[in-house]
Design a protein around this motif. Structure first.
Motif, PDB file in Angstrom:
ATOM      1  N   HIS A 185     -10.824  98.571  21.472  1.00 21.95           N
ATOM      2  CA  HIS A 185     -11.289  98.050  22.765  1.00 21.95           C
ATOM      3  C   HIS A 185     -10.089  97.677  23.613  1.00 21.95           C
ATOM      4  CE1 HIS A 185     -10.752  94.520  20.140  1.00 21.95           C
ATOM      5  NE2 HIS A 185     -10.319  93.923  21.244  1.00 21.95           N
TER       6      HIS A 185
ATOM      7  N   HIS B 271      -8.819  95.051  27.137  1.00 20.31           N
ATOM      8  CA  HIS B 271      -9.128  93.721  27.694  1.00 20.31           C
ATOM      9  C   HIS B 271      -9.066  93.722  29.210  1.00 20.31           C
ATOM     10  CE1 HIS B 271      -7.110  92.942  23.685  1.00 20.31           C
ATOM     11  NE2 HIS B 271      -8.321  92.497  23.482  1.00 20.31           N
TER      12      HIS B 271
ATOM     13  N   HIS C  99      -6.573  98.105  21.376  1.00 22.36           N
ATOM     14  CA  HIS C  99      -6.306  97.777  19.977  1.00 22.36           C
ATOM     15  C   HIS C  99      -7.619  97.599  19.222  1.00 22.36           C
ATOM     16  CE1 HIS C  99      -6.519  93.071  19.719  1.00 22.36           C
ATOM     17  NE2 HIS C  99      -7.439  93.523  20.530  1.00 22.36           N
TER      18      HIS C  99
ATOM     19  N   TYR D 141      -5.779  85.085  26.649  1.00 23.54           N
ATOM     20  CA  TYR D 141      -6.050  86.157  27.622  1.00 23.54           C
ATOM     21  C   TYR D 141      -5.730  85.618  29.016  1.00 23.54           C
ATOM     22  CZ  TYR D 141      -8.695  87.826  23.622  1.00 23.54           C
ATOM     23  OH  TYR D 141      -9.062  88.216  22.359  1.00 23.54           O
TER      24      TYR D 141
HETATM   25 FE   FE2 Z   1      -8.973  92.444  21.443  1.00 23.63          FE
END
Ligand code: FE2
Length: 186
Positions: free
Chosen positions: A86, A88, A135, A151
């Motif tokens: 996935h 981000h 990742h 994040y």
């Molecule tokens: Fe992740």
């Protein structure tokens, strides 16, 4: 969960750094935070782990801070599952403080998405992921990972992608599809 003081202080220090996009500063603070030997023992276990609709026990997450420009969470990753690739759509920094978090990375090119190098992160290791990084995480048998995931945005309010574990075909990220794309650890 009561957030330990060191983690609270870390989050507070990250707020202005995130506002000014100082990823290097956050990386330095996270490296210092998890290098402290007492840090891992200051984080209580999550307790019972929920089983997903498809029967996976992935781990758990505890959100320490959530804002438009910064999300900080404690993430547990349990062995037995290869979680799907996935992205981000924002910078991210991961610091492992217990166990081992296996990272598989993927590259984007005009040909599509292809597997790239991986890395096993041990306690004390920190990795920075760029905005376009892809990742997938898992943990080896007997070595459940606990990590701080930072994040630079609101990870719960962003359109991002999941990639099919076999074909690496791109799909909009949903929790349901994440569950569908998990595979038993090989
Ligand atoms: Fe992740």
């Amino acid at each position: 969960m009561e957030i330990p003081t060191e983690l609270k202080n870390f989050v507070q220090a990250c707020v202005p750094l995130a506002a000014s996009h100082e990823h290097g500063g956050v990386k330095r603070l996270l490296t210092e935070l998890i290098a402290e030997p007492s840090f891992a023992s200051s984080i209580p276990p999550f307790g019972e782990v929920e089983t997903s609709p498809r029967g996976w026990t992935l781990g758990g997450e505890f959100v320490c801070h959530k804002a438009d420009d910064l999300t900080v969470m404690i993430l547990d990753t349990l062995p037995g599952v290869e979680q799907p690739p996935h992205d981000h759509e924002m910078h991210a920094i991961i610091g492992v403080f217990e166990g081992c978090e296996d990272q598989r990375f993927f590259a984007r090119s005009s040909e599509g998405v292809t597997p790239a190098a991986g890395r096993s992160m041990e306690a004390g290791d920190v990795v920075v992921l760029g905005e376009q990084s892809i990742h997938a995480i898992s943990s080896p048998a007997g070595r459940a990972a606990r990590a701080i995931h930072v994040y630079f945005g609101d990870i719960y309010d962003v359109e991002r992608s999941l990639f099919h574990p076999d074909t690496l075909e791109q799909h909009p990220f949903t929790g349901e599809l994440y569950d569908e794309f998990c595979r038993p650890a090989s």
